[in-house]
Motif scaffolding. Structure first.
Motif, PDB file in Angstrom:
ATOM      1  N   THR A 175      34.071  61.140  27.338  1.00  0.00           N
ATOM      2  CA  THR A 175      33.629  59.752  27.529  1.00  0.00           C
ATOM      3  C   THR A 175      34.403  59.080  28.657  1.00  0.00           C
ATOM      4  O   THR A 175      35.607  59.284  28.813  1.00  0.00           O
ATOM      5  N   PHE A 176      33.687  58.235  29.421  1.00  0.00           N
ATOM      6  CA  PHE A 176      34.291  57.438  30.487  1.00  0.00           C
ATOM      7  C   PHE A 176      33.937  55.975  30.247  1.00  0.00           C
ATOM      8  O   PHE A 176      32.775  55.627  30.040  1.00  0.00           O
ATOM      9  N   LEU A 177      34.950  55.102  30.278  1.00  0.00           N
ATOM     10  CA  LEU A 177      34.754  53.665  30.087  1.00  0.00           C
ATOM     11  C   LEU A 177      35.522  52.926  31.170  1.00  0.00           C
ATOM     12  O   LEU A 177      36.708  53.177  31.370  1.00  0.00           O
ATOM     13  N   ALA A 178      34.850  52.025  31.881  1.00  0.00           N
ATOM     14  CA  ALA A 178      35.529  51.312  32.974  1.00  0.00           C
ATOM     15  C   ALA A 178      34.972  49.917  33.167  1.00  0.00           C
ATOM     16  O   ALA A 178      33.778  49.667  32.971  1.00  0.00           O
ATOM     17  N   LYS A 179      35.882  49.025  33.596  1.00  0.00           N
ATOM     18  CA  LYS A 179      35.461  47.662  33.924  1.00  0.00           C
ATOM     19  C   LYS A 179      34.753  47.636  35.265  1.00  0.00           C
ATOM     20  O   LYS A 179      35.183  48.269  36.222  1.00  0.00           O
ATOM     21  N   THR A 180      33.670  46.887  35.308  1.00  0.00           N
ATOM     22  CA  THR A 180      32.985  46.652  36.577  1.00  0.00           C
ATOM     23  C   THR A 180      32.477  45.217  36.547  1.00  0.00           C
ATOM     24  O   THR A 180      32.830  44.450  35.658  1.00  0.00           O
ATOM     25  N   PHE A 181      31.703  44.812  37.524  1.00  0.00           N
ATOM     26  CA  PHE A 181      31.175  43.457  37.570  1.00  0.00           C
ATOM     27  C   PHE A 181      29.701  43.510  37.950  1.00  0.00           C
ATOM     28  O   PHE A 181      29.290  44.351  38.749  1.00  0.00           O
ATOM     29  N   GLN A 182      28.932  42.636  37.350  1.00  0.00           N
ATOM     30  CA  GLN A 182      27.498  42.641  37.588  1.00  0.00           C
ATOM     31  C   GLN A 182      27.206  42.289  39.045  1.00  0.00           C
ATOM     32  O   GLN A 182      27.636  41.261  39.551  1.00  0.00           O
ATOM     33  N   SER A 183      26.511  43.193  39.730  1.00  0.00           N
ATOM     34  CA  SER A 183      26.167  42.970  41.131  1.00  0.00           C
ATOM     35  C   SER A 183      25.065  43.948  41.516  1.00  0.00           C
ATOM     36  O   SER A 183      24.705  44.829  40.745  1.00  0.00           O
ATOM     37  N   GLY A 184      24.566  43.786  42.720  1.00  0.00           N
ATOM     38  CA  GLY A 184      23.544  44.706  43.196  1.00  0.00           C
ATOM     39  C   GLY A 184      24.137  45.900  43.912  1.00  0.00           C
ATOM     40  O   GLY A 184      23.409  46.708  44.492  1.00  0.00           O
ATOM     41  N   ALA A 185      25.488  46.022  43.861  1.00  0.00           N
ATOM     42  CA  ALA A 185      26.159  47.064  44.647  1.00  0.00           C
ATOM     43  C   ALA A 185      26.418  48.335  43.856  1.00  0.00           C
ATOM     44  O   ALA A 185      26.968  49.290  44.398  1.00  0.00           O
ATOM     45  N   ASP A 186      26.025  48.351  42.564  1.00  0.00           N
ATOM     46  CA  ASP A 186      26.419  49.490  41.741  1.00  0.00           C
ATOM     47  C   ASP A 186      25.293  50.478  41.437  1.00  0.00           C
ATOM     48  O   ASP A 186      25.418  51.297  40.531  1.00  0.00           O
ATOM     49  N   ALA A 187      24.204  50.430  42.190  1.00  0.00           N
ATOM     50  CA  ALA A 187      23.089  51.345  41.937  1.00  0.00           C
ATOM     51  C   ALA A 187      23.517  52.799  42.120  1.00  0.00           C
ATOM     52  O   ALA A 187      23.169  53.667  41.301  1.00  0.00           O
ATOM     53  N   GLU A 188      24.274  53.081  43.176  1.00  0.00           N
ATOM     54  CA  GLU A 188      24.724  54.454  43.431  1.00  0.00           C
ATOM     55  C   GLU A 188      25.740  54.892  42.364  1.00  0.00           C
ATOM     56  O   GLU A 188      25.737  56.055  41.944  1.00  0.00           O
ATOM     57  N   LEU A 189      26.572  53.960  41.916  1.00  0.00           N
ATOM     58  CA  LEU A 189      27.519  54.278  40.847  1.00  0.00           C
ATOM     59  C   LEU A 189      26.775  54.717  39.591  1.00  0.00           C
ATOM     60  O   LEU A 189      27.124  55.733  38.976  1.00  0.00           O
ATOM     61  N   PRO A 205      31.763  42.934  25.795  1.00  0.00           N
ATOM     62  CA  PRO A 205      32.334  42.484  24.525  1.00  0.00           C
ATOM     63  C   PRO A 205      32.518  40.976  24.498  1.00  0.00           C
ATOM     64  O   PRO A 205      32.619  40.329  25.537  1.00  0.00           O
ATOM     65  N   ALA A 206      32.567  40.411  23.298  1.00  0.00           N
ATOM     66  CA  ALA A 206      32.726  38.966  23.153  1.00  0.00           C
ATOM     67  C   ALA A 206      34.030  38.466  23.757  1.00  0.00           C
ATOM     68  O   ALA A 206      34.121  37.322  24.198  1.00  0.00           O
ATOM     69  N   ALA A 207      35.050  39.338  23.792  1.00  0.00           N
ATOM     70  CA  ALA A 207      36.344  38.938  24.353  1.00  0.00           C
ATOM     71  C   ALA A 207      36.305  38.780  25.868  1.00  0.00           C
ATOM     72  O   ALA A 207      37.228  38.202  26.449  1.00  0.00           O
ATOM     73  N   SER A 208      35.268  39.298  26.536  1.00  0.00           N
ATOM     74  CA  SER A 208      35.095  39.027  27.969  1.00  0.00           C
ATOM     75  C   SER A 208      34.668  37.573  28.118  1.00  0.00           C
ATOM     76  O   SER A 208      33.792  37.098  27.390  1.00  0.00           O
ATOM     77  N   ARG A 209      35.283  36.872  29.020  1.00  0.00           N
ATOM     78  CA  ARG A 209      34.938  35.465  29.206  1.00  0.00           C
ATOM     79  C   ARG A 209      33.468  35.343  29.617  1.00  0.00           C
ATOM     80  O   ARG A 209      33.001  36.029  30.509  1.00  0.00           O
ATOM     81  N   GLN A 210      32.766  34.458  28.943  1.00  0.00           N
ATOM     82  CA  GLN A 210      31.320  34.353  29.131  1.00  0.00           C
ATOM     83  C   GLN A 210      30.935  33.838  30.522  1.00  0.00           C
ATOM     84  O   GLN A 210      29.832  34.075  30.984  1.00  0.00           O
ATOM     85  N   ASP A 211      31.850  33.120  31.175  1.00  0.00           N
ATOM     86  CA  ASP A 211      31.552  32.614  32.512  1.00  0.00           C
ATOM     87  C   ASP A 211      31.876  33.644  33.592  1.00  0.00           C
ATOM     88  O   ASP A 211      31.764  33.368  34.789  1.00  0.00           O
ATOM     89  N   SER A 212      32.282  34.852  33.178  1.00  0.00           N
ATOM     90  CA  SER A 212      32.631  35.908  34.130  1.00  0.00           C
ATOM     91  C   SER A 212      31.513  36.930  34.219  1.00  0.00           C
ATOM     92  O   SER A 212      30.800  37.185  33.240  1.00  0.00           O
ATOM     93  N   SER A 213      31.350  37.537  35.398  1.00  0.00           N
ATOM     94  CA  SER A 213      30.357  38.596  35.573  1.00  0.00           C
ATOM     95  C   SER A 213      30.911  39.951  35.134  1.00  0.00           C
ATOM     96  O   SER A 213      30.257  40.976  35.276  1.00  0.00           O
ATOM     97  N   GLU A 214      32.125  39.952  34.581  1.00  0.00           N
ATOM     98  CA  GLU A 214      32.748  41.175  34.094  1.00  0.00           C
ATOM     99  C   GLU A 214      31.904  41.835  33.006  1.00  0.00           C
ATOM    100  O   GLU A 214      31.367  41.170  32.116  1.00  0.00           O
ATOM    101  N   ARG A 215      31.788  43.146  33.105  1.00  0.00           N
ATOM    102  CA  ARG A 215      31.177  43.943  32.054  1.00  0.00           C
ATOM    103  C   ARG A 215      31.769  45.346  32.155  1.00  0.00           C
ATOM    104  O   ARG A 215      32.533  45.639  33.079  1.00  0.00           O
TER     105      ARG A 215
END
Length: 237
Positions: A175-189, A205-215
């Motif tokens: 398994t691989f788990l990593a932080k990224t951010f919502q954008s149009g740049a991750d199609a190749e990833l 997760p709920a602990a990610s701040r809701q105003d952040s694009s973090e996922r």
């Protein structure tokens, strides 16, 4: 001091002296973040511990006896959770943490201060683990410049390099788990991950701040095998 919409007291930080507005807003957010207080009360080194707890509670990634690699581990919140869940504190599992920065000792965690992008990093990690890893996880974020497109490319590039590292050290089925951010740049990833793993999904997760694009991107069922040089981002060293 005022109350927010939930009735909790809201701490406001005064602007003054040499403190910049961005610093004021960051400090104010920290002081009013319930996960910061919960992390301190629980003895976790960062609020990010709750993100991994939520993801693992839902997807059951960390099991007793597993071997885990935590990339960019400092200050150690994720390593603390991994050590508890795989039983490395009781010598049932194994957790190896890597970071360029120093990290104080955590029971059940072997720490290496090195750059995971170095060419010999996978070999060193495999030696520390005594074999291949079941899980490679990363809560790293690239340094930002303030230029949105540049920052998006940096973030995705860091995750792509982490994927290449994971493919060097993971067991088949891993398994691989990593932080990224919502954008149009991750199609190749995502295409890269779908070639190497059976299932790929985004989680927030709920602990990610809701105003952040973090996922987080979660890839399970590593297919194994070696990657061609054209598929592998270049490493330093």
């Amino acid at each position: 001091m005022a109350k927010d919409t939930t009735g909790r007291l809201h701490v406001q930080v005064k602007t003054g002296g040499k403190r910049k507005l961005s610093s004021k807003l960051w400090l104010e957010r920290q002081l009013n973040d319930p996960y910061v207080a919960k992390a301190k009360a629980a003895g976790y080194r960062s609020r990010a511990a709750f993100k991994l707890l939520e993801i693992d509670d839902k997807f059951r990634l960390l099991k007793p006896g597993m071997a885990v690699v935590d990339l960019g581990a400092a200050p150690g919140g994720w390593s603390q959770i991994a050590a508890k869940r795989v039983g490395s504190r009781e010598a049932k599992g194994k957790v190896v943490a890597i970071d360029l920065l120093e990290m104080s000792e955590i029971p059940g965690v072997d720490f290496a201060q090195l750059d995971f992008m170095d060419n010999d990093a996978p070999e060193k990690l495999t030696a520390m683990l005594g074999g291949k890893a079941d899980v490679v996880m990363s809560d790293m974020a690239a340094n930002t410049t303030g230029h949105r497109k540049t920052d998006q490319l940096r973030i995705v590039g860091l995750v792509e390099t982490a994927v290449a590292f994971a493919c060097d050290v993971l067991k088949p089925g891993g398994t691989f788990l990593a932080k990224t951010f919502q954008s149009g740049a991750d199609a190749e990833l995502l295409a890269q991950l779908k070639r190497d793993f059976a299932t790929v999904r985004h989680v927030k997760p709920a602990a990610s701040r809701q105003d952040s694009s973090e996922r987080y991107v979660l890839a399970t069922g590593f297919r194994g095998g070696t990657r061609s040089e054209s598929d592998t981002p270049s490493r330093s060293g």
